[in-house]
Design an enzyme around this catalytic site. Structure first.
Site: not given
Length: 458
Positions: A121, A385
């Site tokens: 990603r 995150d």
């Protein structure tokens, strides 16, 4: 880190030059009316499917998400033997120069690796790197070139596409990938992609984005917290309850998950679930595993075929959920019903003081480690995150904007927010300065990493 091969460096430079104008144009905010776009109804109403997923994708049920620059975590993930591993340059990644170099260097692990399946990603389209000539260039293209170069000799390369909002971005991606294949001498459509549906516009344009990438797209992935964060940005009159009240059994989020499943079933794509991010207590792991198991069994029952594990110890539980749960066919809904359900977010005008304090604490803790080069933090038995920090700061912004009532009925004003901030940290600390800039503004800023760069904090 040794420099990339000259061919990879040349391709990277060529792509940056060829797509610079289109990339810059995508940075301009687009006006959008929430809901399905009548101008693209023909795509949603016509009969088409995506290209069949490669056979090696069919058997996987759990993918381990790992910060690309963390060599130790990557080794642990490989030792845990998930079905697939995702080199992540996005939500679990702090894009310092050193981390970018380390992450792209770690991609060399891909060479000769037979198992597990490897995916990547990249950093999203809004992120920038400083080019060799000193100008700004697309960070996405740099990550893409490094990964494709590392995967030379593989029949297929697998890439997650993050943060898509509109079909123009999907069309840009398709053009970039086609040119990347041509420059690296790869077969057409050998770079296969899974589109992350983690923005509110992206949910309404899911079929249009799939259509733009239909010759190479194999699936859609759900990203819950980025999705809710996007809703705050695009629906400024919305005032959501704290994150604890935004679980997947909440009607609007259930509608989001089921919408993805329906689109995938209709278009022949794979539905990939979100990240299991609960951290088990070593003394009593079952409590956390029970939460993960229920979450993934629900996804499997809706037709999702795999999901992400945030930690190696969650891999067996995620895998077992997709092995045991039998999918049930979802009832058909009209487009107007889906639209109404997707936009039916819960509202509140009161928020407990401790929820505001916790959201501020998440931001301060995460911004602090992110600015120092770390992409993930464990806090209160959960992985935090970029996505969860984005949501936390956006919620504080909306609660201040709406002046929600706290315990005792007092409103959350800008002054009260500043006092709460000062209770937790020195207000001139970089993390506090960043949070204040994100909250004390009329419009919710698009992404905190972009603002951190503007403020010279990063």
């Amino acid at each position: 880190m040794s420099p990339p091969s000259s061919s990879a460096a040349n391709v990277r430079q060529l792509l940056q030059q060829q797509f610079a104008e289109r990339w810059r144009a995508l940075q301009t905010p687009q006006t959008w009316t929430p809901g399905f776009d009548p101008q693209t109804a023909a795509i949603r109403q016509s009969r088409w499917t995506v290209a069949a997923p490669p056979a090696e994708l069919e058997a996987r049920q759990v993918e381990q998400l790992v910060e690309a620059s963390d060599a130790g975590a990557l080794k642990e993930a490989l030792d845990a033997q998930p079905d697939a591993i995702i080199f992540d340059f996005d939500d679990t990644f702090s894009p310092t120069t050193a981390n970018v170099e380390a992450g792209q260097g770690n991609l060399k692990m891909v060479s000769g690796l037979k198992q597990p399946l490897v995916l990547m990603r990249p950093r999203p389209l809004y992120m920038q790197d400083t080019g060799t000539a000193g100008g700004l260039e697309s960070a996405t293209l740099n990550d893409l070139c490094a990964f494709v170069d590392a995967c030379q000799g593989r029949e297929f390369v697998y890439v997650y596409i993050p943060k898509l909002e509109f079909p123009a971005e999907a069309e840009f991606w398709n053009a970039v990938l086609a040119e990347t294949e041509r420059q690296f001498g790869r077969g057409a459509n050998s770079i296969r992609v899974c589109i992350q549906i983690e923005t509110l516009p992206g949910a309404f344009y899911a079929e249009e984005c799939l259509y733009a990438l239909r010759e190479r797209a194999y699936g859609l992935n759900a990203g819950r917290w980025d999705y809710v964060f996007s809703a705050v940005k695009h629906l400024p009159d919305l005032c959501l309850p704290p994150r604890s009240g935004l679980q997947m059994n909440q009607p609007s989020l259930a509608a989001y998950e089921q919408h993805l499943a329906r689109v995938c079933a209709r278009r022949g794509a794979q539905a990939i679930g979100g990240t299991a991010a609960v951290v088990p207590d070593s003394a009593n792991p079952e409590a956390a595993l029970k939460i993960v198991r229920a979450d993934k069994e629900r996804e499997a029952s809706h037709g999702f075929v795999a999901a992400w594990a945030g930690l190696p110890e969650l891999i067996p539980t995620v895998q077992a959920a997709f092995q045991s749960a039998a999918p049930a066919e979802l009832p058909a809904l009209s487009e107007s019903d889906v639209q109404q359900a997707l936009l039916n977010f819960p509202q509140t005008d009161t928020v407990p003081l401790d929820a505001v304090q916790d959201a501020i604490g998440i931001c301060l803790d995460y911004f602090g480690i992110w600015l120092s080069g770390q992409g993930v933090i464990i806090r209160n038995a959960r992985m935090e995150d970029t996505a969860t920090a984005e949501l936390a700061r956006a919620q504080v912004w909306q609660w201040v904007r709406h002046g929600v009532k706290l315990d005792g009925g007092q409103p959350l004003t800008a002054t009260r927010f500043e006092a709460l901030l000062a209770e937790q940290t020195e207000v001139q600390e970089p993390a506090a300065r960043l949070l204040a800039a994100l909250v004390l503004t009329e419009t919710c800023p698009a992404y905190f990493p972009a603002l951190a760069r503007e403020l010279g904090l990063f």
